[in-house]
Motif scaffolding. Structure first.
Motif, mmCIF file in Angstrom:
data_model
loop_
_atom_site.group_PDB
_atom_site.id
_atom_site.type_symbol
_atom_site.label_atom_id
_atom_site.label_comp_id
_atom_site.label_asym_id
_atom_site.label_seq_id
_atom_site.Cartn_x
_atom_site.Cartn_y
_atom_site.Cartn_z
ATOM 1 N N PHE A 1 -7.749 92.462 19.577
ATOM 2 C CA PHE A 1 -6.699 92.302 20.591
ATOM 3 C C PHE A 1 -6.453 90.793 20.802
ATOM 4 N N PRO A 2 -5.666 90.186 19.891
ATOM 5 C CA PRO A 2 -5.478 88.726 19.911
ATOM 6 C C PRO A 2 -4.904 88.199 21.221
ATOM 7 N N LYS A 3 -4.251 89.079 21.985
ATOM 8 C CA LYS A 3 -3.669 88.643 23.268
ATOM 9 C C LYS A 3 -4.727 88.027 24.200
ATOM 10 N N ILE A 4 -5.985 88.431 24.026
ATOM 11 C CA ILE A 4 -7.053 87.871 24.878
ATOM 12 C C ILE A 4 -7.058 86.345 24.748
ATOM 13 N N LEU A 5 -6.870 85.854 23.519
ATOM 14 C CA LEU A 5 -6.849 84.393 23.311
ATOM 15 C C LEU A 5 -5.439 83.828 23.474
ATOM 16 N N LYS A 6 -4.470 84.503 22.891
ATOM 17 C CA LYS A 6 -3.097 83.958 22.845
ATOM 18 C C LYS A 6 -2.555 83.661 24.242
ATOM 19 N N ASP A 7 -2.781 84.577 25.197
ATOM 20 C CA ASP A 7 -2.202 84.402 26.538
ATOM 21 C C ASP A 7 -3.216 83.911 27.568
ATOM 22 N N ASN A 8 -4.389 83.478 27.082
ATOM 23 C CA ASN A 8 -5.418 83.022 28.028
ATOM 24 C C ASN A 8 -4.963 81.750 28.742
ATOM 25 N N PRO A 9 -4.862 81.740 30.066
ATOM 26 C CA PRO A 9 -4.373 80.551 30.765
ATOM 27 C C PRO A 9 -5.248 79.306 30.561
ATOM 28 N N SER A 10 -6.516 79.495 30.150
ATOM 29 C CA SER A 10 -7.407 78.335 29.995
ATOM 30 C C SER A 10 -7.478 77.798 28.573
ATOM 31 N N GLY A 11 -6.730 78.415 27.636
ATOM 32 C CA GLY A 11 -6.750 77.911 26.261
ATOM 33 C C GLY A 11 -6.912 79.033 25.261
ATOM 34 N N LYS B 1 -13.393 86.319 32.449
ATOM 35 C CA LYS B 1 -12.275 86.301 33.388
ATOM 36 C C LYS B 1 -10.995 86.334 32.562
ATOM 37 N N ALA B 2 -10.133 87.316 32.835
ATOM 38 C CA ALA B 2 -8.918 87.470 32.010
ATOM 39 C C ALA B 2 -7.792 88.073 32.842
ATOM 40 N N PRO B 3 -7.168 87.254 33.680
ATOM 41 C CA PRO B 3 -6.093 87.778 34.530
ATOM 42 C C PRO B 3 -4.900 88.302 33.736
ATOM 43 N N HIS B 4 -4.791 87.873 32.464
ATOM 44 C CA HIS B 4 -3.630 88.227 31.645
ATOM 45 C C HIS B 4 -3.778 89.570 30.940
ATOM 46 N N ILE B 5 -4.925 90.242 31.075
ATOM 47 C CA ILE B 5 -5.129 91.533 30.389
ATOM 48 C C ILE B 5 -5.209 92.648 31.423
ATOM 49 N N ILE C 1 -19.487 90.082 19.536
ATOM 50 C CA ILE C 1 -18.574 90.811 20.441
ATOM 51 C C ILE C 1 -17.288 90.011 20.650
ATOM 52 N N LEU C 2 -17.426 88.718 20.897
ATOM 53 C CA LEU C 2 -16.234 87.885 21.143
ATOM 54 C C LEU C 2 -15.335 87.860 19.908
ATOM 55 N N LYS C 3 -15.938 87.795 18.725
ATOM 56 C CA LYS C 3 -15.158 87.762 17.485
ATOM 57 C C LYS C 3 -14.415 89.088 17.282
ATOM 58 N N ARG C 4 -15.159 90.184 17.412
ATOM 59 C CA ARG C 4 -14.543 91.499 17.150
ATOM 60 C C ARG C 4 -13.440 91.834 18.155
ATOM 61 N N THR C 5 -13.694 91.538 19.437
ATOM 62 C CA THR C 5 -12.693 91.923 20.449
ATOM 63 C C THR C 5 -11.432 91.064 20.355
ATOM 64 N N THR C 6 -11.603 89.790 20.044
ATOM 65 C CA THR C 6 -10.407 88.937 19.959
ATOM 66 C C THR C 6 -9.634 89.189 18.655
ATOM 67 N N ASP C 7 -10.344 89.645 17.611
ATOM 68 C CA ASP C 7 -9.639 90.062 16.382
ATOM 69 C C ASP C 7 -8.828 91.334 16.658
#
Ligand SMILES: Cc1cc2nc3c(=O)[nH]c(=O)nc-3n(C[C@H](O)[C@H](O)[C@H](O)COP(=O)(O)OP(=O)(O)OC[C@H]3O[C@@H](n4cnc5c(N)ncnc54)[C@H](O)[C@@H]3O)c2cc1C
Length: 348
Positions: free
Chosen positions: A270-280, A210-214, A262-268
């Motif tokens: 496109f860091p915005k997935i983590l940086k702007d994630n409303p849940s942390g 779930k990623a409302p910010h992307i 997959i989680l490591k590669r995608t967040t590396d």
């Protein structure tokens, strides 16, 4: 009085049927026969598991480039027919990176029709990337789009029959059936009368979060990896993270180490997935909704779009082998298959 039978209710069978209607064939003369229909799930039914967007994943031979272009430039019409973006087909910006520069043929073709196309300045490319572009893509909510596509075709008068065939000749369901389209995807490997051993799976695993910010896509094509982030339209903020391209791997299982990779590669990428994630802002904070694997119907020699005669006045048109690009090239593939069946059309 079924004159045309389409075997397969994946994206290729549905696109092929749409092309038949576009050519003026009456919906009453078309029956789709398939073991799995939209709404079903099986490892033998690839279409619900696609990412799925228009990307630059495809090969650079002239025919494939043409199938891509035809699909990209004709999807707006299909979207309108199905009732607009809420059918599960919308548009988002896509950024694509290659670790090895693609061929000039590929770049020239893409540049000739992709909307909002721009080449990314070398200084802005991530480390290890040789070439990058940005453009407006097409994004599919695959399960929703398949269901809406089926509803649309049924409303037009196309008949759907749920049935497993052991031999392609069983598709000639009435004496008036003169043309069968074989759109069986990975099923072409086992289907009697076809038994195409050139067909093999390219397995992928995806993680849906779930990623409302992307609200965009990012893809990177490496020498031995494919990393992609695909926004799923009309899905309550789902984001598809992938992936893998595992040749000849038939397993439907999913694996924790692949999810972590997959989680490591995608967040590396496109860091915005983590940086702007409303849940942390750590990987552990991501809300994982689903993990699935699917088998891309690949084929040695590329897609098979070919017309054969089975007996007097009875024809079989093959249309399968779309590998990782059924959504983005399939409307063009269907156009070509129908052209083989009905003859050239000056309209297109
Ligand atoms: C992880 C993953 C990500 C992907 N991402 C993208 C993407 O972003 N963009 C894109 O364009 N593509 C993507 N793809 C590829 C895309 O999903 C496939 O190219 C496409 O779904 C193939 O469609 P198809 O109709 O050929 O096959 P299928 O969807 O498998 O449909 C085959 C149909 O034939 C029927 N059938 C088969 N055998 C028989 C039989 N013996 N009797 C009766 N019926 C039979 C089945 O029941 C089914 O209805 C992705 C695939 C995967 C796995």
């Amino acid at each position: 009085m079924t004159k045309y039978v389409v075997v397969g209710s994946g994206i290729i069978g549905l696109y092929t049927t749409f092309n038949l209607l576009e050519r003026g064939v009456s919906a009453k003369d078309i029956t789709i026969v398939a073991e799995y229909l939209p709404g079903d799930e099986s490892i033998n039914y690839t279409s619900p598991y696609a990412g799925g967007n228009f990307s630059c994943i495809t090969d650079d031979d002239p025919k494939t480039l043409q199938y891509d272009k035809h699909t990209y430039t004709n999807l707006a019409k299909l979207q309108t027919e199905l009732g607009g973006p809420s059918c599960g087909l919308d548009r988002y910006v896509s950024t694509e990176y290659w670790d090895t520069r693609p061929s000039n043929e590929k770049i020239e073709s893409l540049a000739s029709y992709l909307q909002e196309y721009q080449v990314i300045n070398t200084g802005e490319l991530p480390k290890g990337v040789a070439f990058g572009i940005r453009f407006r893509s097409w994004n599919f909510n695959c399960p929703k789009f398949l269901s809406n596509f089926k509803d649309y075709l049924e409303a037009k008068g196309v008949t759907f029959v749920k049935k497993h065939l052991t031999h392609i000749t069983q598709a000639y369901i009435s004496s008036s059936t003169k043309t069968v389209f074989n759109c069986t995807g990975i099923g072409a490997h086992k289907l009697g009368g076809v038994n195409d051993t050139n067909v093999y799976p390219t397995r992928g695993q995806v993680v849906v979060i779930k990623a409302p910010h992307i609200t965009e896509n990012v893809m990177r094509w490496g020498e031995d990896f494919a990393t992609y982030i695909i926004k799923r339209p009309y899905s309550s903020d789902q984001l598809i993270l992938g992936g893998f391209m595992q040749k000849d791997n038939w397993t439907a299982d999913t694996f924790r180490e692949e999810t972590e990779d997959i989680l490591k590669r995608t967040t590396d990428l496109f860091p915005k997935i983590l940086k702007d994630n409303p849940s942390g802002s750590t990987i552990k904070d991501l809300e994982i909704l689903r993990i699935v694997s699917g088998l891309r119907p690949s084929r040695y020699g590329g897609v098979r779009i070919e017309k054969t005669q089975v007996e007097h006045y009875k024809y079989l048109v093959h249309n399968y082998g779309a590998s990782g690009y059924g959504y983005q090239a399939g409307l063009g593939m269907g156009y070509e298959a129908v052209r083989l069946a009905l003859g050239p059309d000056s309209k297109f």
